[in-house]
Design a protein around this motif. Structure first.
Motif, mmCIF file in Angstrom:
data_model
loop_
_atom_site.group_PDB
_atom_site.id
_atom_site.type_symbol
_atom_site.label_atom_id
_atom_site.label_comp_id
_atom_site.label_asym_id
_atom_site.label_seq_id
_atom_site.Cartn_x
_atom_site.Cartn_y
_atom_site.Cartn_z
ATOM 1 N N LEU A 247 1.078 -7.931 -10.469
ATOM 2 C CA LEU A 247 -0.295 -8.252 -10.078
ATOM 3 C C LEU A 247 -0.353 -8.669 -8.607
ATOM 4 C CD1 LEU A 247 -1.574 -10.222 -13.209
ATOM 5 C CD2 LEU A 247 -2.035 -7.847 -12.576
ATOM 6 N N ARG A 248 0.627 -9.433 -8.156
ATOM 7 C CA ARG A 248 0.670 -9.820 -6.735
ATOM 8 C C ARG A 248 0.848 -8.594 -5.844
ATOM 9 N NH1 ARG A 248 3.517 -14.392 -8.719
ATOM 10 N NH2 ARG A 248 5.524 -13.367 -8.344
ATOM 11 N N TYR A 249 1.664 -7.648 -6.298
ATOM 12 C CA TYR A 249 1.884 -6.436 -5.508
ATOM 13 C C TYR A 249 0.633 -5.557 -5.491
ATOM 14 C CZ TYR A 249 6.791 -7.838 -5.825
ATOM 15 O OH TYR A 249 7.980 -8.543 -5.757
ATOM 16 N N ALA A 250 -0.081 -5.533 -6.611
ATOM 17 C CA ALA A 250 -1.344 -4.787 -6.640
ATOM 18 C C ALA A 250 -2.356 -5.424 -5.697
ATOM 19 C CB ALA A 250 -1.897 -4.753 -8.074
ATOM 20 N N PHE A 251 -2.371 -6.741 -5.673
ATOM 21 C CA PHE A 251 -3.248 -7.476 -4.753
ATOM 22 C C PHE A 251 -2.905 -7.135 -3.307
ATOM 23 C CE2 PHE A 251 -4.025 -11.140 -2.026
ATOM 24 C CZ PHE A 251 -5.332 -11.477 -2.327
ATOM 25 N N ALA A 252 -1.617 -7.167 -2.971
ATOM 26 C CA ALA A 252 -1.177 -6.855 -1.607
ATOM 27 C C ALA A 252 -1.496 -5.416 -1.239
ATOM 28 C CB ALA A 252 0.321 -7.112 -1.472
ATOM 29 N N THR A 253 -1.372 -4.499 -2.188
ATOM 30 C CA THR A 253 -1.697 -3.090 -1.936
ATOM 31 C C THR A 253 -3.181 -2.925 -1.652
ATOM 32 O OG1 THR A 253 0.104 -2.371 -3.396
ATOM 33 C CG2 THR A 253 -1.613 -0.756 -2.888
ATOM 34 N N GLY A 254 -4.018 -3.602 -2.410
ATOM 35 C CA GLY A 254 -5.463 -3.536 -2.175
ATOM 36 C C GLY A 254 -5.843 -4.098 -0.818
ATOM 37 N N ALA A 255 -5.221 -5.213 -0.436
ATOM 38 C CA ALA A 255 -5.498 -5.811 0.867
ATOM 39 C C ALA A 255 -5.045 -4.903 1.994
ATOM 40 C CB ALA A 255 -4.804 -7.171 0.970
ATOM 41 N N SER A 256 -3.884 -4.280 1.831
ATOM 42 C CA SER A 256 -3.367 -3.363 2.853
ATOM 43 C C SER A 256 -4.273 -2.148 3.015
ATOM 44 C CB SER A 256 -1.949 -2.913 2.490
ATOM 45 O OG SER A 256 -1.071 -4.019 2.417
ATOM 46 N N LEU A 257 -4.760 -1.618 1.894
ATOM 47 C CA LEU A 257 -5.678 -0.476 1.959
ATOM 48 C C LEU A 257 -6.990 -0.887 2.622
ATOM 49 C CD1 LEU A 257 -6.353 2.453 1.267
ATOM 50 C CD2 LEU A 257 -7.194 1.655 -0.963
ATOM 51 N N GLY A 258 -7.450 -2.092 2.335
ATOM 52 C CA GLY A 258 -8.673 -2.588 2.961
ATOM 53 C C GLY A 258 -8.549 -2.625 4.475
ATOM 54 N N SER A 259 -7.385 -3.034 4.962
ATOM 55 C CA SER A 259 -7.148 -3.062 6.408
ATOM 56 C C SER A 259 -7.200 -1.662 6.993
ATOM 57 C CB SER A 259 -5.787 -3.701 6.697
ATOM 58 O OG SER A 259 -5.511 -3.673 8.081
ATOM 59 N N LEU A 260 -6.571 -0.702 6.343
ATOM 60 C CA LEU A 260 -6.566 0.685 6.822
ATOM 61 C C LEU A 260 -7.979 1.254 6.861
ATOM 62 C CD1 LEU A 260 -5.017 3.232 7.670
ATOM 63 C CD2 LEU A 260 -4.785 3.785 5.225
ATOM 64 N N VAL A 261 -8.749 1.025 5.812
ATOM 65 C CA VAL A 261 -10.126 1.524 5.752
ATOM 66 C C VAL A 261 -10.964 0.917 6.866
ATOM 67 C CG1 VAL A 261 -12.265 1.499 4.389
ATOM 68 C CG2 VAL A 261 -10.083 2.052 3.289
ATOM 69 N N PHE A 262 -10.818 -0.389 7.077
ATOM 70 C CA PHE A 262 -11.617 -1.067 8.092
ATOM 71 C C PHE A 262 -11.309 -0.540 9.489
ATOM 72 C CE2 PHE A 262 -11.891 -4.340 11.371
ATOM 73 C CZ PHE A 262 -13.244 -4.613 11.321
ATOM 74 N N PHE A 263 -10.031 -0.473 9.844
ATOM 75 C CA PHE A 263 -9.680 -0.065 11.205
ATOM 76 C C PHE A 263 -10.038 1.391 11.482
ATOM 77 C CE2 PHE A 263 -6.711 -3.785 11.107
ATOM 78 C CZ PHE A 263 -7.335 -4.472 12.145
ATOM 79 N N CYS A 264 -9.890 2.248 10.492
ATOM 80 C CA CYS A 264 -10.287 3.651 10.679
ATOM 81 C C CYS A 264 -11.798 3.762 10.850
ATOM 82 C CB CYS A 264 -9.817 4.504 9.503
ATOM 83 S SG CYS A 264 -8.034 4.832 9.504
ATOM 84 N N ALA A 265 -12.547 2.996 10.069
ATOM 85 C CA ALA A 265 -14.009 3.007 10.205
ATOM 86 C C ALA A 265 -14.424 2.471 11.566
ATOM 87 C CB ALA A 265 -14.641 2.180 9.088
ATOM 88 N N LEU A 266 -13.747 1.421 12.035
ATOM 89 C CA LEU A 266 -14.069 0.830 13.330
ATOM 90 C C LEU A 266 -13.720 1.777 14.474
ATOM 91 C CD1 LEU A 266 -14.951 -1.735 14.923
ATOM 92 C CD2 LEU A 266 -12.543 -2.409 14.917
ATOM 93 N N GLY A 267 -12.509 2.310 14.450
ATOM 94 C CA GLY A 267 -12.057 3.168 15.539
ATOM 95 C C GLY A 267 -12.817 4.466 15.648
#
Length: 201
Positions: free
Chosen positions: A144-164
């Motif tokens: 569950l912790r790893y799933a949480f970390a994966t979701g957070a990591s994907l959120g970062s990728l989505v945000f920066f791509c949308a911003l850039g």
């Protein structure tokens, strides 16, 4: 596991949406359409590294090096003040032929600048290693912790791509030296304000 994944995604998004030096730099490069994909991937990978560090070893770093937070605070403030001063100087000079033309900084230099905004900012450690790590502690199972970390990591990728890549929508407005002067003044003020908050916090 799905719930933990989306909790990580939403938690990261709620933290990263605040205006910061890293976000402003990527926005500026996105408007210039220079090295956008490498910058977005670098920023997301850096976040992922810190997120997983926080989830796996929450609190360990602070215990091992209790003085590192203050050191990073002053280092980050100096870096932000310097970059802000450079933007004010550019606005004062007002010569944006290289900005509007074909001149460009190398990918290596641009990535090094972004690395400074990322790793010299104490708040990024608070957000990723501290807060993300603390939120992940609610899950007992490693999966569950790893799933949480994966979701957070994907959120970062989505945000920066949308911003850039989303910054390109502003490109038609940035075709004049006057518009760039205003942007650089705002960027400089943002950098100095963040530096002041770092030192005073």
């Amino acid at each position: 596991m799905t719930q933990a994944f989306f909790t990580g995604f939403v938690t990261l998004m709620s933290l990263i949406l605040a205006v910061g030096a890293q976000n402003v730099f990527i926005l500026r490069q996105g408007i210039l359409r220079r090295h956008v994909l490498p910058l977005c991937l670098f920023a997301a990978a850096s976040d992922a590294l810190l997120i997983w560090t926080g989830v796996i070893g929450f609190g360990v770093l602070a215990q091992m090096a209790p003085g590192i937070a203050r050191l990073m605070t002053w280092g980050g403030a100096v870096f932000l003040c310097t970059y802000g001063a450079l933007r004010f100087r550019a606005a004062y000079r007002g010569d944006y032929r290289l900005e509007l033309g074909e001149g460009r900084e190398s990918l290596k230099k641009t990535l090094l600048t972004l690395a400074g905004f990322t790793f010299l900012n104490p708040h990024v450690y608070l957000d990723t290693i501290g807060l993300i790590g603390a939120v992940s502690a609610q899950y007992d199972a490693d999966s569950l912790r790893y799933a949480f970390a994966t979701g957070a990591s994907l959120g970062s990728l989505v945000f920066f791509c949308a911003l850039g890549f989303g910054a390109r929508l502003l490109a038609p407005l940035m075709g004049s030296s006057k518009a760039w002067r205003v942007l650089d003044i705002l960027v400089g003020m943002t950098m100095w304000a963040i530096a002041a908050l770092l030192v005073c916090s």
